[in-house]
Enzyme design. Structure first.
Site, PDB file in Angstrom:
ATOM      1  CG  HIS A 119      -1.898   0.984   1.422  1.00  0.00           C
ATOM      2  ND1 HIS A 119      -1.618   2.287   1.765  1.00  0.00           N
ATOM      3  CD2 HIS A 119      -3.236   0.912   1.284  1.00  0.00           C
ATOM      4  CE1 HIS A 119      -2.750   2.972   1.829  1.00  0.00           C
ATOM      5  NE2 HIS A 119      -3.755   2.156   1.537  1.00  0.00           N
ATOM      6  CD  GLN A 199      -6.779  -4.507   4.508  1.00  0.00           C
ATOM      7  OE1 GLN A 199      -7.721  -5.229   4.849  1.00  0.00           O
ATOM      8  NE2 GLN A 199      -6.961  -3.269   4.100  1.00  0.00           N
ATOM      9  CE  LYS A 222      -7.064  -0.158   6.578  1.00  0.00           C
ATOM     10  NZ  LYS A 222      -7.716   0.151   5.319  1.00  0.00           N
ATOM     11  CB  CYS A 358      -3.663   3.266  -1.573  1.00  0.00           C
ATOM     12  SG  CYS A 358      -4.885   4.514  -1.264  1.00  0.00           S
TER      13      CYS A 358
HETATM   14  N1  PMP Z   1      -1.666  -0.643   4.555  1.00  0.00           N
HETATM   15  C1  PMP Z   1      -2.687  -1.365   4.093  1.00  0.00           C
HETATM   16  C2  PMP Z   1      -2.426  -2.767   3.619  1.00  0.00           C
HETATM   17  C3  PMP Z   1      -3.978  -0.811   4.068  1.00  0.00           C
HETATM   18  O1  PMP Z   1      -4.988  -1.536   3.605  1.00  0.00           O
HETATM   19  C4  PMP Z   1      -4.165   0.512   4.537  1.00  0.00           C
HETATM   20  C5  PMP Z   1      -5.542   1.152   4.509  1.00  0.00           C
HETATM   21  N2  PMP Z   1      -6.208   1.045   3.301  1.00  0.00           N
HETATM   22  C6  PMP Z   1      -3.058   1.215   5.009  1.00  0.00           C
HETATM   23  C7  PMP Z   1      -1.827   0.613   5.009  1.00  0.00           C
HETATM   24  C8  PMP Z   1      -3.173   2.626   5.514  1.00  0.00           C
HETATM   25  O2  PMP Z   1      -3.981   2.677   6.651  1.00  0.00           O
HETATM   26  P1  PMP Z   1      -4.490   4.073   7.230  1.00  0.00           P
HETATM   27  O3  PMP Z   1      -5.070   4.818   6.058  1.00  0.00           O
HETATM   28  O4  PMP Z   1      -5.519   3.689   8.242  1.00  0.00           O
HETATM   29  O5  PMP Z   1      -3.313   4.768   7.805  1.00  0.00           O
END
Ligand code: PMP
Length: 401
Positions: A119, A199, A222, A358
Site C-alpha cells: 500500500h 489488514q 479496520k 492505493c
Molecule cells: N496498509 C494497508 C495494507 C492498508 O490496507 C491501509 C488502509 N487502506 C493502510 C496501510 C493505511 O492505513 P491508514 O489509512 O488507516 O493509515
C-alpha cells in the site's frame, strides 16, 4: 466467548439496520454498538484529558487510557504495554519509523527494501526518507499472484540493506507473504523489518514476539475501532533508540530555552493532547472482539467471499485477483472499465470500491489499471453476496446497451 452467530453479530452494527449492502470493510470496518457506546459515553460522561490534570476524572481517564495500551499489547502479544505507541493510524506509524528511527541512521547509498505489493502507506514514507538521505528504495518483486516473492529476498540483502518493509496481508489480493521467513532472512543480514499489519491484524493477529517482528503498524478503524487512532509496536531496544518525530507537550521531562529531555518510551512519541476518544473506542473494540469466536467468524467470512467468487465466475470475462481464502475479492471484467461498473453499483446501493486501492505499483506488476474490490466482514451475509452478483449482472446489461 460465545459461538459465532452471524445474525446476532450483524445486529450489533447499527449502520446495517436499513439493510445496507456494505462490502468495503478492507477500506474501513463498520462500528459495533459497543464501540459507539464507549465513544458516546466518553464524550458525554468523562470530561477530562490524560496525563496532565490532577483532578479525579483526569486520573480515572488516564488509567483507562493506559489499560487500553495493555489490551493492544495483549492482542499482538507484545512483551509490555510500553512497546505500544499510539498514532493516528498505519500511515503515521510508518512515517514515525521512517523519520524517527531510519532517517538518523540512513547514509547515502544505503538501501530500503520494499515489496511491490505494498500500500502507498508503506512505500511513500520510504521514498521520502530515501530522497532526504540520498539512499535508495529497492523493489522486492511479487510472484504471479501479486504476493511479495520472499525467494527473491536473499539476492537483494547486502551490507547496505537497512530496513525491509513488507505487508502482512495485501489490501488488494489478500495475499500473505511468508513474513516469518522474510524476517529470519533480514535479521541474518542485520536488517530491521517493519510489517504493515493494517489488514493482517484483523484477519490474522500476529504474535510479534514469536515472529520476532521489529516494528508492526496498524489502524484502529479496520479493527472495528474509530478512525484517527492507530498503533506502532516496536521492540524495546528499537524504541529506546528512536528519536521523537514530533515535539510538544508531555513528551519531555524538562525543557529550557536551549533544550529538553525526552520522556521515557512510549510517551516521548506522543506529543500533544492525544486522541483519547480514539483510544477509548479502540479499547472497547478489543474488549468486544474477545467475546467473538474469531476463528469461526473468519471462516464464515471466507465462505462468503468463496461464494461471491463462484457466482461471479459465471460472468463472461470475469477475472479474480483473490488469493486463496482471502475475504477480499478484487476482480475485473474484460471490456468493462472498473469506474463505470462501480458507479452503476453505487446507484444500486452496493458499497464496493474501484481503482488502484492505493497500490499503484502492484497494479503495474499485475499489468492492470485497477480493479473492483468487494471486501467481506462477518457482518455480511449471503444476501449481500446475491445482491452484489445481481447488481453486477444488471450493470453489465446496462453497459452492453
Ligand atoms: N496498509 C494497508 C495494507 C492498508 O490496507 C491501509 C488502509 N487502506 C493502510 C496501510 C493505511 O492505513 P491508514 O489509512 O488507516 O493509515
Amino acid at each position: 466467548m460465545t459461538d459465532f452467530n452471524p445474525r446476532d453479530f450483524r445486529q450489533q452494527f447499527p449502520a446495517l439496520s436499513q439493510g445496507q449492502c456494505y462490502l468495503d470493510s478492507a477500506a474501513t470496518a463498520l462500528k459495533p454498538q459497543a464501540v459507539i457506546e464507549a465513544t458516546l459515553n466518553f464524550y458525554s460522561q468523562e470530561g477530562a484529558t490524560v496525563h496532565r490534570s490532577q483532578h479525579h476524572a483526569a486520573q480515572t481517564l488516564t488509567a483507562h487510557y493506559e489499560r487500553a495500551r495493555m489490551l493492544v499489547a495483549q492482542w499482538i502479544n507484545a512483551p509490555r504495554p510500553e512497546n505500544i505507541v499510539w498514532t493516528r493510524g498505519t500511515t503515521e506509524s510508518v512515517n514515525m519509523v521512517a523519520q524517527g528511527w531510519l532517517r538518523p541512521r540512513l547514509q547515502p547509498g544505503d538501501e530500503i527494501i520494499v515489496s511491490q505489493a505494498e500500500h502507498h502507506a508503506n512505500l511513500i514514507p520510504w521514498l521520502m526518507v530515501a530522497e532526504q538521505c540520498q539512499a535508495q528504495v529497492i523493489t522486492l518483486p511479487v510472484d504471479e499472484h501479486g504476493i511479495a516473492d520472499i525467494t527473491a529476498l536473499s539476492a537483494l540483502l547486502n551490507n547496505k540493506s537497512r530496513l525491509l518493509a513488507l505487508t502482512q496481508m495485501s489490501n488488494v489480493t489478500g495475499g500473505m507473504p511468508d513474513i516469518a521467513r522474510a524476517i529470519a532472512l533480514a535479521h541474518a543480514n542485520g536488517t530491521v523489518v517493519l510489517i504493515d499489519g493494517a489488514q493482517g491484524v484483523v484477519h490474522c493477529p500476529p504474535d510479534v514476539q514469536q515472529l520476532d517482528i521489529d516494528f508492526y503498524a496498524f489502524s484502529g478503524h479496520k479493527l472495528y475501532g474509530p478512525t484517527g487512532i492507530g498503533v506502532l509496536y516496536g521492540k524495546t531496544e528499537l524504541l529506546e533508540n528512536m528519536a521523537p518525530w514530533q515535539g510538544g507537550g508531555k513528551m519531555l521531562t524538562q525543557a529550557s530555552m536551549t533544550g529538553f529531555t525526552p520522556q521515557a518510551v512510549p510517551h516521548r512519541f506522543e506529543a500533544g493532547t492525544p486522541n483519547i476518544a480514539g483510544v477509548i473506542g479502540m479499547s472497547a473494540a478489543l474488549k468486544w472482539l474477545t467475546t467473538v469466536d474469531l476463528h469461526a467468524a473468519e471462516k464464515y467470512t471466507q465462505n462468503l467471499a468463496n461464494l461471491a467468487e463462484e457466482q461471479l465466475k459465471q460472468i463472461d470475462g470475469f477475472r479474480s485477483f483473490r488469493c486463496q481464502n482471502s475475504s477480499v475479492l478484487a476482480f475485473d471484467i474484460a471490456g468493462v472499465h472498473h469506474s463505470d461498473l462501480v458507479a452503476l453499483l453505487a446507484e444500486q446501493a452496493i458499497a464496493v470500491r474501484a481503482g488502484q486501492h492505493c497500490a499503484q505499483p502492484l497494479m503495474d506488476a499485475l499489468g492492470i489499471s485497477g480493479t473492483l474490490r468487494a471486501s467481506f466482514a462477518p457482518y455480511n451475509n449471503e444476501q449481500d453476496v446475491m445482491r452484489l452478483v445481481s447488481a453486477v449482472e444488471y450493470a453489465l446489461d446496462l453497459l452492453a446497451g
